[in-house]
Structure formats: structure tokens, C-alpha cells
Design a protein around this motif. Structure first.
Motif, PDB file in Angstrom:
ATOM      1  N   PRO A  64       0.842  -1.205   0.000  1.00  0.00           N
ATOM      2  CA  PRO A  64       0.000   0.000   0.000  1.00  0.00           C
ATOM      3  C   PRO A  64       0.877   1.255   0.000  1.00  0.00           C
ATOM      4  O   PRO A  64       2.009   1.249   0.461  1.00  0.00           O
ATOM      5  CB  PRO A  64      -0.796  -0.116   1.296  1.00  0.00           C
ATOM      6  CG  PRO A  64      -0.010  -1.027   2.160  1.00  0.00           C
ATOM      7  CD  PRO A  64       0.756  -1.942   1.249  1.00  0.00           C
ATOM      8  N   ASP A  65       0.317   2.329  -0.518  1.00  0.00           N
ATOM      9  CA  ASP A  65       1.021   3.601  -0.553  1.00  0.00           C
ATOM     10  C   ASP A  65       0.843   4.272   0.790  1.00  0.00           C
ATOM     11  O   ASP A  65      -0.249   4.704   1.140  1.00  0.00           O
ATOM     12  CB  ASP A  65       0.468   4.478  -1.688  1.00  0.00           C
ATOM     13  CG  ASP A  65       1.245   5.754  -1.873  1.00  0.00           C
ATOM     14  OD1 ASP A  65       2.344   5.874  -1.272  1.00  0.00           O
ATOM     15  OD2 ASP A  65       0.782   6.615  -2.607  1.00  0.00           O
ATOM     16  N   ASN A  66       1.893   4.381   1.567  1.00  0.00           N
ATOM     17  CA  ASN A  66       1.830   4.925   2.920  1.00  0.00           C
ATOM     18  C   ASN A  66       2.205   6.401   2.990  1.00  0.00           C
ATOM     19  O   ASN A  66       2.294   6.970   4.062  1.00  0.00           O
ATOM     20  CB  ASN A  66       2.746   4.141   3.857  1.00  0.00           C
ATOM     21  CG  ASN A  66       2.229   2.751   4.127  1.00  0.00           C
ATOM     22  OD1 ASN A  66       1.014   2.519   4.081  1.00  0.00           O
ATOM     23  ND2 ASN A  66       3.114   1.833   4.399  1.00  0.00           N
ATOM     24  N   THR A  67       2.404   7.064   1.888  1.00  0.00           N
ATOM     25  CA  THR A  67       2.852   8.460   1.923  1.00  0.00           C
ATOM     26  C   THR A  67       1.765   9.358   2.517  1.00  0.00           C
ATOM     27  O   THR A  67       2.066  10.277   3.270  1.00  0.00           O
ATOM     28  CB  THR A  67       3.234   8.952   0.514  1.00  0.00           C
ATOM     29  OG1 THR A  67       2.129   8.767  -0.363  1.00  0.00           O
ATOM     30  CG2 THR A  67       4.457   8.237   0.015  1.00  0.00           C
ATOM     31  N   THR A  69      -0.627   8.519   4.778  1.00  0.00           N
ATOM     32  CA  THR A  69      -0.779   8.262   6.220  1.00  0.00           C
ATOM     33  C   THR A  69       0.431   8.791   6.987  1.00  0.00           C
ATOM     34  O   THR A  69       0.296   9.187   8.131  1.00  0.00           O
ATOM     35  CB  THR A  69      -0.973   6.766   6.491  1.00  0.00           C
ATOM     36  OG1 THR A  69       0.120   6.037   5.928  1.00  0.00           O
ATOM     37  CG2 THR A  69      -2.282   6.256   5.922  1.00  0.00           C
ATOM     38  N   GLN A  70       1.588   8.825   6.380  1.00  0.00           N
ATOM     39  CA  GLN A  70       2.767   9.341   7.064  1.00  0.00           C
ATOM     40  C   GLN A  70       2.660  10.853   7.228  1.00  0.00           C
ATOM     41  O   GLN A  70       3.104  11.408   8.230  1.00  0.00           O
ATOM     42  CB  GLN A  70       4.034   8.985   6.284  1.00  0.00           C
ATOM     43  CG  GLN A  70       4.410   7.515   6.361  1.00  0.00           C
ATOM     44  CD  GLN A  70       5.618   7.187   5.509  1.00  0.00           C
ATOM     45  OE1 GLN A  70       6.098   8.014   4.758  1.00  0.00           O
ATOM     46  NE2 GLN A  70       6.085   5.949   5.645  1.00  0.00           N
TER      47      GLN A  70
END
Length: 74
Positions: A64-67, A69-70
Motif C-alpha cells: 500500500p502507498d503509505n505516503t 498516512t505518514q
């Protein structure tokens, strides 16, 4: 014993050169075979590396693309 004639000396040197030439040819043939084996091994390793890279890339695509949520995290 008498000193070998110049022709005898040249003959002896030519015979030694022929023996050395045959030895160098055998060594060259062995080295050529080693080069072939190593080239095949290199090609196999390159192929395995390419397959491993493809598997890693496929796994990375599934993450998953966590950018987003970060950025939201405190």
C-alpha cells in the motif's frame, strides 16, 4: 664428447619450442573452456537476478502507498 654442431643446437631449440608451443595450445584450450563455463554461469546469474528483481518489483507494487498516512501522523 665433442661440442654439438650449430645445426644440432638449432634442432634442439626448435624441438623445445615445438614442445612449448603444444603446451601453450593445451593451456589456451583449457582457458577457453573456462571462459565458456564462466560466461554461461554469468548469463545464468544475470537471468536469476533479473527474475529476482521482477519478483521484488511485483511485491513492491502490491504494497500500500503509505505516503498519505505518514503526512497525517503527528
Amino acid at each position: 664428447m665433442s661440442k654439438p654442431s650449430q645445426v644440432d643446437q638449432i634442432t634442439e631449440r626448435v624441438e623445445r619450442l615445438l614442445l612449448r608451443y603444444a603446451e601453450v595450445q593445451r593451456t589456451n584450450a583449457l582457458l577457453a573452456r573456462q571462459v565458456d563455463v564462466l560466461a554461461q554461469e554469468r548469463d545464468s546469474l544475470k537471468s536469476r537476478l533479473s527474475a529476482a528483481r521482477a519478483r521484488v518489483d511485483a511485491l513492491l507494487e502490491r504494497l500500500p502507498d503509505n505516503t498519505a498516512t505518514q503526512k497525517d501522523a503527528p
